[in-house]
Design an enzyme around this catalytic site. Structure first.
Site, PDB file in Angstrom:
ATOM      1  N   ASN A   1      71.815   2.275  26.327  1.00  0.00           N
ATOM      2  CA  ASN A   1      72.572   2.405  25.074  1.00  0.00           C
ATOM      3  C   ASN A   1      73.120   3.824  24.921  1.00  0.00           C
ATOM      4  O   ASN A   1      74.269   4.031  24.527  1.00  0.00           O
ATOM      5  CB  ASN A   1      71.693   2.076  23.876  1.00  0.00           C
ATOM      6  CG  ASN A   1      71.370   0.597  23.747  1.00  0.00           C
ATOM      7  OD1 ASN A   1      71.989  -0.234  24.402  1.00  0.00           O
ATOM      8  ND2 ASN A   1      70.403   0.269  22.917  1.00  0.00           N
TER       9      ASN A   1
ATOM     10  N   GLN B   1      59.554   5.014  19.167  1.00  0.00           N
ATOM     11  CA  GLN B   1      58.538   4.010  18.881  1.00  0.00           C
ATOM     12  C   GLN B   1      57.280   4.156  19.719  1.00  0.00           C
ATOM     13  O   GLN B   1      56.232   3.593  19.385  1.00  0.00           O
ATOM     14  CB  GLN B   1      59.111   2.595  19.064  1.00  0.00           C
ATOM     15  CG  GLN B   1      59.586   2.260  20.466  1.00  0.00           C
ATOM     16  CD  GLN B   1      61.077   2.418  20.630  1.00  0.00           C
ATOM     17  OE1 GLN B   1      61.673   3.324  20.046  1.00  0.00           O
ATOM     18  NE2 GLN B   1      61.694   1.541  21.410  1.00  0.00           N
ATOM     19  N   GLN B   2      57.329   4.928  20.802  1.00  0.00           N
ATOM     20  CA  GLN B   2      56.123   5.103  21.611  1.00  0.00           C
ATOM     21  C   GLN B   2      55.128   6.064  20.963  1.00  0.00           C
ATOM     22  O   GLN B   2      53.983   6.163  21.412  1.00  0.00           O
ATOM     23  CB  GLN B   2      56.488   5.600  23.020  1.00  0.00           C
ATOM     24  CG  GLN B   2      57.266   4.599  23.859  1.00  0.00           C
ATOM     25  CD  GLN B   2      56.444   3.368  24.234  1.00  0.00           C
ATOM     26  OE1 GLN B   2      55.591   2.914  23.469  1.00  0.00           O
ATOM     27  NE2 GLN B   2      56.714   2.809  25.392  1.00  0.00           N
TER      28      GLN B   2
ATOM     29  N   SER C   1      63.846   3.143  28.718  1.00  0.00           N
ATOM     30  CA  SER C   1      63.780   1.707  28.968  1.00  0.00           C
ATOM     31  C   SER C   1      65.161   1.141  29.270  1.00  0.00           C
ATOM     32  O   SER C   1      66.171   1.599  28.745  1.00  0.00           O
ATOM     33  CB  SER C   1      63.199   0.992  27.744  1.00  0.00           C
ATOM     34  OG  SER C   1      64.041   1.168  26.611  1.00  0.00           O
TER      35      SER C   1
ATOM     36  N   GLY D   1      68.190  -1.749  25.804  1.00  0.00           N
ATOM     37  CA  GLY D   1      67.355  -0.677  26.329  1.00  0.00           C
ATOM     38  C   GLY D   1      67.882   0.659  25.831  1.00  0.00           C
ATOM     39  O   GLY D   1      69.087   0.887  25.784  1.00  0.00           O
TER      40      GLY D   1
ATOM     41  N   ASN E   1      62.988  10.343  13.675  1.00  0.00           N
ATOM     42  CA  ASN E   1      63.436  10.044  12.320  1.00  0.00           C
ATOM     43  C   ASN E   1      62.410  10.622  11.349  1.00  0.00           C
ATOM     44  O   ASN E   1      61.435  11.275  11.768  1.00  0.00           O
ATOM     45  CB  ASN E   1      63.656   8.543  12.116  1.00  0.00           C
ATOM     46  CG  ASN E   1      62.392   7.713  12.340  1.00  0.00           C
ATOM     47  OD1 ASN E   1      61.271   8.190  12.144  1.00  0.00           O
ATOM     48  ND2 ASN E   1      62.557   6.460  12.742  1.00  0.00           N
TER      49      ASN E   1
ATOM     50  N   GLY F   1      71.986  11.187   6.613  1.00  0.00           N
ATOM     51  CA  GLY F   1      72.467  12.131   7.621  1.00  0.00           C
ATOM     52  C   GLY F   1      71.376  12.612   8.549  1.00  0.00           C
ATOM     53  O   GLY F   1      70.503  11.849   8.968  1.00  0.00           O
TER      54      GLY F   1
ATOM     55  N   GLY G   1      70.611   4.742  16.229  1.00  0.00           N
ATOM     56  CA  GLY G   1      69.986   6.009  16.618  1.00  0.00           C
ATOM     57  C   GLY G   1      70.332   6.412  18.041  1.00  0.00           C
ATOM     58  O   GLY G   1      70.528   7.594  18.336  1.00  0.00           O
ATOM     59  N   ASP G   2      70.442   5.422  18.921  1.00  0.00           N
ATOM     60  CA  ASP G   2      70.827   5.706  20.306  1.00  0.00           C
ATOM     61  C   ASP G   2      72.240   6.288  20.356  1.00  0.00           C
ATOM     62  O   ASP G   2      72.522   7.222  21.117  1.00  0.00           O
ATOM     63  CB  ASP G   2      70.769   4.436  21.149  1.00  0.00           C
ATOM     64  CG  ASP G   2      69.381   3.824  21.192  1.00  0.00           C
ATOM     65  OD1 ASP G   2      68.406   4.554  20.967  1.00  0.00           O
ATOM     66  OD2 ASP G   2      69.285   2.606  21.452  1.00  0.00           O
TER      67      ASP G   2
END
Length: 325
Positions: A52, A172-173, A8, A48, A195, A228, A256-257
């Site tokens: 990122n 998230q998808q 995205s 996005g 995650n 971690g 996270g990105d």
């Protein structure tokens, strides 16, 4: 190592309301709400997942290839990314839609009312990776991060067909995809990023056990927040890499990105997996301490000092020769 990052591309419009949303709600009128909030602050930030990650790689001196769909309002954002070492020439520009937007208003109690406009992101499914690979002289890895679901599936299938290694990052998808689609995204991935919660959800949706997923992917990377990251490979003992200490979490958006950006950059430097995770953790720490996913800055020495403080002199010695900033 030529890395394409698909996903995205959006801008974030963040507003602050000085009161409380709940004070404006009338319980007996909730079936017909018509409210307008006068905000006293507006911040527009680049966002996005894919940009990122590309921005993070560029901050470490590694150029990446951004692949996604935007509107004709992308010019300023494109200029920003290109100034930060991102190749944007494979970004598709829609003739019909604006670039995706996240609009969010936060009140004084940190309650939020948000809207996401997908816009041009829906056209990402029309993007073919073949011309991208041809333009840059071949691709060594494609990261498939959250995007239009059909685009994610198309990119995964094309990577298999063309024999291009890919990294799956469904994030998230996962929540909106069914088991068949998740299996299609994961199966054959060189790297799988999730995650802890997404790890469990991935196993539930695919119907595959942890061991069965390791049969189907090269490396499984599970981020654990402040604890971690865990790195697992079939037939090998798992590795845990502690996170870099953070002085204060100002904004978790994009952490996270940034980890993925650091991890992939270190892979491009041909560093081992544990060291790659350490580079990812240090970059993520800078994001967590900054308001916004692309607003952080550091010098080469600052990055190396932080890496050394967290992981020792050997880490500094291995990374210093590659860090070209």
């Amino acid at each position: 190592m030529r890395i394409a990052v698909t996903g995205s591309i959006a801008t974030d419009h963040l507003m602050t309301f000085p009161g409380r949303f709940t004070d404006q709600l009338i319980p007996e009128r909730l079936q017909q709400i018509s409210l307008s909030f006068l905000v006293d602050e507006l911040v527009v930030r680049p966002g996005g997942v894919a940009p990122n990650i590309c921005f993070g790689m560029g901050s470490l001196g590694k150029e990446s290839i951004l692949v996604g769909a935007v509107g004709d309002d992308f010019a300023d954002y494109r200029s920003w990314l290109e100034r930060h070492n991102v190749d944007t020439r494979s970004v598709h520009v829609s003739e019909l839609h604006h670039t995706a937007r996240f609009l969010c208003t936060t009140d004084q109690d940190q309650n939020q009312i948000a809207t996401f406009y997908a816009g041009a992101m829906s056209e990402a499914r029309s993007i073919e990776l073949g011309p991208v690979a041809e333009r840059v002289g071949g691709l060594d890895l494609v990261l498939i991060s959250p995007n239009d679901p059909e685009a994610m599936l198309r990119h995964t299938d094309e990577c298999r067909q063309r024999g291009i290694p890919f990294a799956a990052d469904p994030s998230q998808q996962l929540a909106r995809m069914d088991g068949a689609d998740v299996r299609r995204l994961v199966d054959g991935a060189a790297y799988l990023f999730t995650n802890e919660y997404e790890k469990a959800l991935c196993e539930e949706k695919t119907g595959w056990s942890e061991s069965e997923i390791l049969d189907r992917v090269g490396v499984r990377i599970t981020t654990l927040g402040s604890k971690g990251v865990a790195i697992d490979r079939k037939g090998e003992e798992g590795v845990h890499v502690p996170a870099t200490p953070v002085s204060a979490v100002v904004d978790p958006t994009g952490g996270g990105d940034a980890f993925r950006a650091g991890f992939l950059t270190a892979l491009a430097w041909d560093l081992p997996l544990e060291r790659a995770a350490q580079v990812g953790h240090v970059l993520a720490a800078y994001v967590l301490e900054t308001n916004g996913p692309q607003e952080y800055e550091f010098t080469k020495q600052q990055f190396l000092d932080r890496l050394t403080a967290s992981y020792g002199d050997n880490a500094d010695n291995e990374v210093a020769q590659h860090l070209n900033i």
